[in-house]
Scaffold this motif. Sequence first.
Motif, PDB file in Angstrom:
ATOM      1  N   GLU A   1       0.742  -1.172   0.012  1.00 14.07           N
ATOM      2  CA  GLU A   1       0.048   0.113  -0.017  1.00 14.07           C
ATOM      3  C   GLU A   1       0.833   1.201  -0.065  1.00 14.07           C
ATOM      4  OE1 GLU A   1      -2.756  -0.398   3.141  1.00 14.07           O
ATOM      5  OE2 GLU A   1      -3.451  -2.380   2.427  1.00 14.07           O
ATOM      6  N   VAL A   2       2.131   1.113   0.206  1.00 13.42           N
ATOM      7  CA  VAL A   2       3.001   2.247  -0.369  1.00 13.42           C
ATOM      8  C   VAL A   2       3.116   2.672  -1.496  1.00 13.42           C
ATOM      9  CG1 VAL A   2       5.205   3.135  -0.070  1.00 13.42           C
ATOM     10  CG2 VAL A   2       4.571   1.663   1.730  1.00 13.42           C
ATOM     11  N   ASP A   3       2.857   3.976  -1.965  1.00 13.47           N
ATOM     12  CA  ASP A   3       2.654   4.502  -3.222  1.00 13.47           C
ATOM     13  C   ASP A   3       3.973   4.964  -3.845  1.00 13.47           C
ATOM     14  OD1 ASP A   3       1.281   5.101  -5.619  1.00 13.47           O
ATOM     15  OD2 ASP A   3       0.822   7.093  -5.057  1.00 13.47           O
ATOM     16  N   GLU A   4       4.441   5.922  -2.833  1.00 10.93           N
ATOM     17  CA  GLU A   4       5.406   6.624  -3.450  1.00 10.93           C
ATOM     18  C   GLU A   4       6.391   7.214  -2.178  1.00 10.93           C
ATOM     19  OE1 GLU A   4       6.407  10.462  -6.176  1.00 10.93           O
ATOM     20  OE2 GLU A   4       4.579  10.429  -5.169  1.00 10.93           O
ATOM     21  N   ILE A   5       7.787   6.904  -2.543  1.00 12.75           N
ATOM     22  CA  ILE A   5       8.691   7.396  -1.317  1.00 12.75           C
ATOM     23  C   ILE A   5       9.664   8.537  -1.962  1.00 12.75           C
ATOM     24  CG2 ILE A   5      10.726   6.878   0.100  1.00 12.75           C
ATOM     25  CD1 ILE A   5       9.596   4.026   0.103  1.00 12.75           C
ATOM     26  N   THR A   6       9.522   9.693  -1.405  1.00 11.88           N
ATOM     27  CA  THR A   6      10.172  10.884  -1.795  1.00 11.88           C
ATOM     28  C   THR A   6      11.164  11.357  -0.685  1.00 11.88           C
ATOM     29  OG1 THR A   6       8.600  12.506  -1.297  1.00 11.88           O
ATOM     30  CG2 THR A   6       8.501  11.630  -3.507  1.00 11.88           C
ATOM     31  N   ALA A   7      11.944  12.528  -0.844  1.00  9.48           N
ATOM     32  CA  ALA A   7      12.761  12.867   0.351  1.00  9.48           C
ATOM     33  C   ALA A   7      11.922  13.406   1.457  1.00  9.48           C
ATOM     34  CB  ALA A   7      13.544  13.845  -0.343  1.00  9.48           C
ATOM     35  N   GLY A   8      11.874  12.417   2.510  1.00 12.21           N
ATOM     36  CA  GLY A   8      11.164  12.749   3.651  1.00 12.21           C
ATOM     37  C   GLY A   8       9.682  12.515   3.788  1.00 12.21           C
ATOM     38  N   THR A   9       9.164  11.814   2.760  1.00 12.35           N
ATOM     39  CA  THR A   9       7.706  11.513   2.608  1.00 12.35           C
ATOM     40  C   THR A   9       7.487  10.276   2.152  1.00 12.35           C
ATOM     41  OG1 THR A   9       7.223  14.018   2.511  1.00 12.35           O
ATOM     42  CG2 THR A   9       5.596  12.457   1.989  1.00 12.35           C
ATOM     43  N   VAL A  10       6.568   9.388   2.705  1.00  8.60           N
ATOM     44  CA  VAL A  10       5.857   8.202   2.366  1.00  8.60           C
ATOM     45  C   VAL A  10       4.401   8.627   2.034  1.00  8.60           C
ATOM     46  CG1 VAL A  10       5.522   5.879   2.612  1.00  8.60           C
ATOM     47  CG2 VAL A  10       7.692   6.877   3.341  1.00  8.60           C
ATOM     48  N   THR A  11       3.938   8.055   0.654  1.00  5.29           N
ATOM     49  CA  THR A  11       2.691   8.547   0.437  1.00  5.29           C
ATOM     50  C   THR A  11       2.130   6.954   0.352  1.00  5.29           C
ATOM     51  OG1 THR A  11       3.223  10.441  -0.814  1.00  5.29           O
ATOM     52  CG2 THR A  11       1.270   9.680  -1.222  1.00  5.29           C
ATOM     53  N   THR A  12       0.646   6.885   0.971  1.00  7.13           N
ATOM     54  CA  THR A  12       0.227   5.750   0.879  1.00  7.13           C
ATOM     55  C   THR A  12      -1.131   5.841   0.096  1.00  7.13           C
ATOM     56  OG1 THR A  12      -0.754   3.744   2.114  1.00  7.13           O
ATOM     57  CG2 THR A  12      -0.784   5.993   3.128  1.00  7.13           C
ATOM     58  N   THR A  13      -1.585   4.593  -0.407  1.00 10.39           N
ATOM     59  CA  THR A  13      -2.813   4.699  -0.924  1.00 10.39           C
ATOM     60  C   THR A  13      -4.094   4.365  -0.046  1.00 10.39           C
ATOM     61  OG1 THR A  13      -2.651   2.182  -1.568  1.00 10.39           O
ATOM     62  CG2 THR A  13      -1.949   3.622  -3.206  1.00 10.39           C
ATOM     63  N   SER A  14      -3.629   4.089   1.156  1.00  7.90           N
ATOM     64  CA  SER A  14      -4.734   3.836   2.376  1.00  7.90           C
ATOM     65  C   SER A  14      -5.163   5.067   3.067  1.00  7.90           C
ATOM     66  CB  SER A  14      -3.968   2.912   3.264  1.00  7.90           C
ATOM     67  OG  SER A  14      -3.507   1.636   2.746  1.00  7.90           O
ATOM     68  N   ARG A  15      -6.309   5.085   3.685  1.00  5.40           N
ATOM     69  CA  ARG A  15      -6.491   5.986   4.638  1.00  5.40           C
ATOM     70  C   ARG A  15      -6.496   5.622   5.990  1.00  5.40           C
ATOM     71  NH1 ARG A  15      -9.469   6.337   0.006  1.00  5.40           N
ATOM     72  NH2 ARG A  15      -9.784   8.219  -0.928  1.00  5.40           N
ATOM     73  N   ARG A  16      -6.435   6.643   7.096  1.00  6.38           N
ATOM     74  CA  ARG A  16      -6.120   6.203   8.416  1.00  6.38           C
ATOM     75  C   ARG A  16      -7.113   5.043   9.024  1.00  6.38           C
ATOM     76  NH1 ARG A  16      -4.129   9.563  12.633  1.00  6.38           N
ATOM     77  NH2 ARG A  16      -3.870  11.196  11.144  1.00  6.38           N
ATOM     78  N   GLY A  17      -8.144   5.378   8.522  1.00  3.74           N
ATOM     79  CA  GLY A  17      -9.320   4.212   9.018  1.00  3.74           C
ATOM     80  C   GLY A  17      -8.914   2.895   8.445  1.00  3.74           C
ATOM     81  N   ASP A  18      -8.379   2.823   7.436  1.00  5.06           N
ATOM     82  CA  ASP A  18      -7.767   1.243   6.730  1.00  5.06           C
ATOM     83  C   ASP A  18      -6.927   0.569   7.333  1.00  5.06           C
ATOM     84  OD1 ASP A  18      -9.917   2.011   4.953  1.00  5.06           O
ATOM     85  OD2 ASP A  18      -8.655   2.932   3.371  1.00  5.06           O
ATOM     86  N   LEU A  19      -6.087   1.363   8.197  1.00  6.34           N
ATOM     87  CA  LEU A  19      -4.694   0.689   8.767  1.00  6.34           C
ATOM     88  C   LEU A  19      -5.021   0.045   9.982  1.00  6.34           C
ATOM     89  CD1 LEU A  19      -2.302   3.571   8.385  1.00  6.34           C
ATOM     90  CD2 LEU A  19      -2.503   1.774   6.674  1.00  6.34           C
ATOM     91  N   ARG A  20      -4.345  -1.184  10.092  1.00  7.30           N
ATOM     92  CA  ARG A  20      -4.692  -1.879  11.273  1.00  7.30           C
ATOM     93  C   ARG A  20      -3.705  -1.300  12.486  1.00  7.30           C
ATOM     94  NH1 ARG A  20      -3.416  -7.917   9.547  1.00  7.30           N
ATOM     95  NH2 ARG A  20      -3.424  -7.958  11.668  1.00  7.30           N
ATOM     96  N   PRO A  21      -4.147  -1.296  13.801  1.00 11.65           N
ATOM     97  CA  PRO A  21      -3.234  -1.038  14.801  1.00 11.65           C
ATOM     98  C   PRO A  21      -2.339  -2.086  14.973  1.00 11.65           C
ATOM     99  CG  PRO A  21      -5.601  -0.467  15.439  1.00 11.65           C
ATOM    100  CD  PRO A  21      -5.559  -1.263  14.044  1.00 11.65           C
ATOM    101  N   LEU A  22      -1.209  -1.644  15.436  1.00  9.91           N
ATOM    102  CA  LEU A  22      -0.114  -2.758  15.521  1.00  9.91           C
ATOM    103  C   LEU A  22      -0.346  -3.825  16.607  1.00  9.91           C
ATOM    104  CD1 LEU A  22       2.752  -3.630  14.642  1.00  9.91           C
ATOM    105  CD2 LEU A  22       3.616  -2.164  16.669  1.00  9.91           C
TER     106      LEU A  22
END
Length: 113
Positions: A86-107
Amino acid sequence: MRLNELLGHRVIDADGDELGGVADVRLVQDGPLLVSMQRALRVDGLIVVENRATRLFGYERHVGPELLRRLVHARLGGVWYLPWSEVDEITAGTVTTTSRRGDLRPLEEMARY
């Protein structure tokens, strides 16, 4: 890019909201067999911490006394697992994801292994 270079990167969700920072990288040893007779490691996902801490204490999951876990969670805020797929792009200092906060599972809901 080296894996440790990801630590501390801001994580931005599909809506453009900041989720937190990368605190750890989860590896799985299921790659091809190496000369050392062990399987190669592959990146399975990222551990994202709401308050952008770059150091985890080991009490983010199901271990340790309840009081200590609560103190750690109060300091870190939410701690989520972001699958590598679900990682879309990694740039200098930023990781962009295709997910939304509510879609992520708590660790803490992830299996212990």
